[in-house]
Design a protein around this motif. Structure first.
Motif, mmCIF file in Angstrom:
data_model
loop_
_atom_site.group_PDB
_atom_site.id
_atom_site.type_symbol
_atom_site.label_atom_id
_atom_site.label_comp_id
_atom_site.label_asym_id
_atom_site.label_seq_id
_atom_site.Cartn_x
_atom_site.Cartn_y
_atom_site.Cartn_z
ATOM 1 N N ILE A 116 -4.402 0.378 2.008
ATOM 2 C CA ILE A 116 -3.652 0.097 3.201
ATOM 3 C C ILE A 116 -4.246 -0.012 4.338
ATOM 4 O O ILE A 116 -4.092 -1.067 5.046
ATOM 5 N N THR A 129 -6.382 -3.013 4.050
ATOM 6 C CA THR A 129 -5.611 -4.334 4.195
ATOM 7 C C THR A 129 -5.267 -4.908 5.328
ATOM 8 O O THR A 129 -5.595 -5.842 5.893
ATOM 9 N N LEU A 130 -4.832 -3.869 6.121
ATOM 10 C CA LEU A 130 -4.347 -4.010 7.753
ATOM 11 C C LEU A 130 -5.803 -4.399 8.730
ATOM 12 O O LEU A 130 -5.640 -5.242 9.341
ATOM 13 N N LEU A 178 -3.597 -11.266 3.827
ATOM 14 C CA LEU A 178 -2.947 -9.904 3.149
ATOM 15 C C LEU A 178 -3.122 -9.732 1.580
ATOM 16 O O LEU A 178 -3.535 -8.885 1.247
ATOM 17 N N LEU A 224 3.692 -2.333 -2.991
ATOM 18 C CA LEU A 224 3.505 -1.966 -1.713
ATOM 19 C C LEU A 224 3.163 -3.293 -0.791
ATOM 20 O O LEU A 224 3.395 -3.533 0.289
ATOM 21 N N LEU A 225 2.274 -4.027 -1.497
ATOM 22 C CA LEU A 225 1.633 -5.309 -0.893
ATOM 23 C C LEU A 225 2.770 -6.088 -0.882
ATOM 24 O O LEU A 225 2.986 -7.082 0.091
ATOM 25 N N LEU A 249 5.081 -5.089 2.073
ATOM 26 C CA LEU A 249 4.368 -5.549 3.458
ATOM 27 C C LEU A 249 4.087 -6.842 3.759
ATOM 28 O O LEU A 249 4.451 -7.453 4.797
ATOM 29 N N THR A 250 4.025 -7.830 2.493
ATOM 30 C CA THR A 250 4.142 -9.140 2.869
ATOM 31 C C THR A 250 5.583 -9.636 3.324
ATOM 32 O O THR A 250 5.838 -10.443 4.244
#
Length: 333
Positions: A92, A95-96, A256, A308-309, A312-313
């Motif tokens: 995470i 990615t951020l 992302l 989770l991705l 998040l998207t």
């Protein structure tokens, strides 16, 4: 001739109601078929999306049940342990960080290119630059990854990173962010590749929306003595900000979720480093590098990373829609 006209009119009158009814019936049938076909296509999108969400939730449930909320706060990733220790904090974080750095680089450069193409570029140069942008958008991500691994990574490690490390050595905060040692595989290298990959999206969309500005607005601004910079800042950007933000959010969504290019050059390390020159990983890179050899709880943990991705998207896109809605309402007032 009159008789023929009367006969002809009579025949048309006799045949008219029948033909009209049949034509109306055919129109109604085709319109109904068109309506249900388009409706089925629209509903199929929702069904596919729902199916993806359900399959992700089913696959991720064993890991979610085993690790719970600690999955989000644990930085260690040790699937070979007995029992396995799986934490998503490292992916995470990667990615951020990579997405934020990529957007910080790509947004000003992309907008600058778009402004140059629409306001300053000579006509003979617009086509070559536009073609180059289209080619950048069409290059497969694996090619970006190979170029980053063999060309960009060594260049950054040998020239750029040592200079930045020496420049910020001993400076509070910045000294940690730009700490060494130099590396071919790092968060910054991946971020730079992502910036290059999303640059065409920002530029192309910005060029299109900049072209929608009515010429009379710009001519009026020039007429009262505004410079080109003032016209862009006070006329072009405010008029097109909704479209520009939409393009930026589209590019952020791409950043992302990018997989192959990032997997090549990020280092695939689950540890969290304060330096952007250190190796790391992203959610998509972690899934791509480990999914083929995974099973059981390890595989479920990777599927949970995918979920989770997805979330998040979704959050990013929802925030973008809310922002655009607020801007539209403000512009309407």
């Amino acid at each position: 001739m009159a008789d023929m006209a009367v006969d002809s009119t009579g025949l048309q009158a006799a045949a008219g109601p029948y033909d009209r009814a049949r034509a109306l019936s055919a129109f109604k049938l085709s319109d109904s078929a068109f309506y249900w076909t388009t409706r089925a296509c629209a509903i199929s999108v929702l069904l596919i999306l729902g199916g993806i969400i359900i399959s992700l939730m089913v696959g991720a449930w064993p890991a979610l049940r085993e690790f719970g909320f600690s999955f989000l706060t644990t930085a260690r990733w040790a699937p070979a342990n007995d029992p396995p220790v799986l934490g998503a904090l490292g992916p995470i974080y990667g990615t951020l960080v990579t997405s934020v750095i990529a957007m910080v680089i790509a947004i000003p450069v992309g907008l600058g290119i778009a402004i140059f193409l629409t306001e300053l570029c000579p006509m003979w140069l617009r086509r070559p630059i536009g073609l180059a942008i289209e080619l950048l958008a069409g290059i497969p991500s694996i090619i970006y990854g190979m170029w980053g691994f063999f060309v960009l990574g060594p260049f950054l490690a040998n020239h750029f990173q040592p200079a930045m490390i020496a420049l910020f050595d001993g400076v509070p905060v910045l000294g940690t962010i730009f700490a060494g040692p130099p590396s071919y595989l790092s968060l910054f290298n991946a971020s730079l590749i992502l910036a290059i990959m999303v640059l065409p999206f920002i530029t192309a969309i910005s060029v299109d929306v900049f072209k929608t500005v009515p010429p009379v607005l710009k001519e009026a601004a020039y007429g009262v003595g505004c410079t080109t910079w003032e016209v862009v800042r006070k006329v072009v950007i405010p008029y097109t900000r909704v479209g520009v933000i939409g393009g930026i959010m589209l590019a952020l969504g791409r950043a992302l979720g990018e997989t192959m290019a990032v997997t090549f050059i990020i280092g695939n390390s689950f540890r969290i480093s304060g330096s952007i020159f250190g190796p790391g990983t992203t959610i998509s890179a972690a899934i791509a590098s480990e999914f083929a050899e995974s099973d059981g709880l390890h595989q479920s943990g990777l599927i949970l990373l995918g979920l989770l991705l997805f979330i998040l998207t979704f959050i990013v896109l929802a925030a973008a829609r809310l922002l655009l809605l607020r801007l539209e309402l403000k512009a309407g007032k």
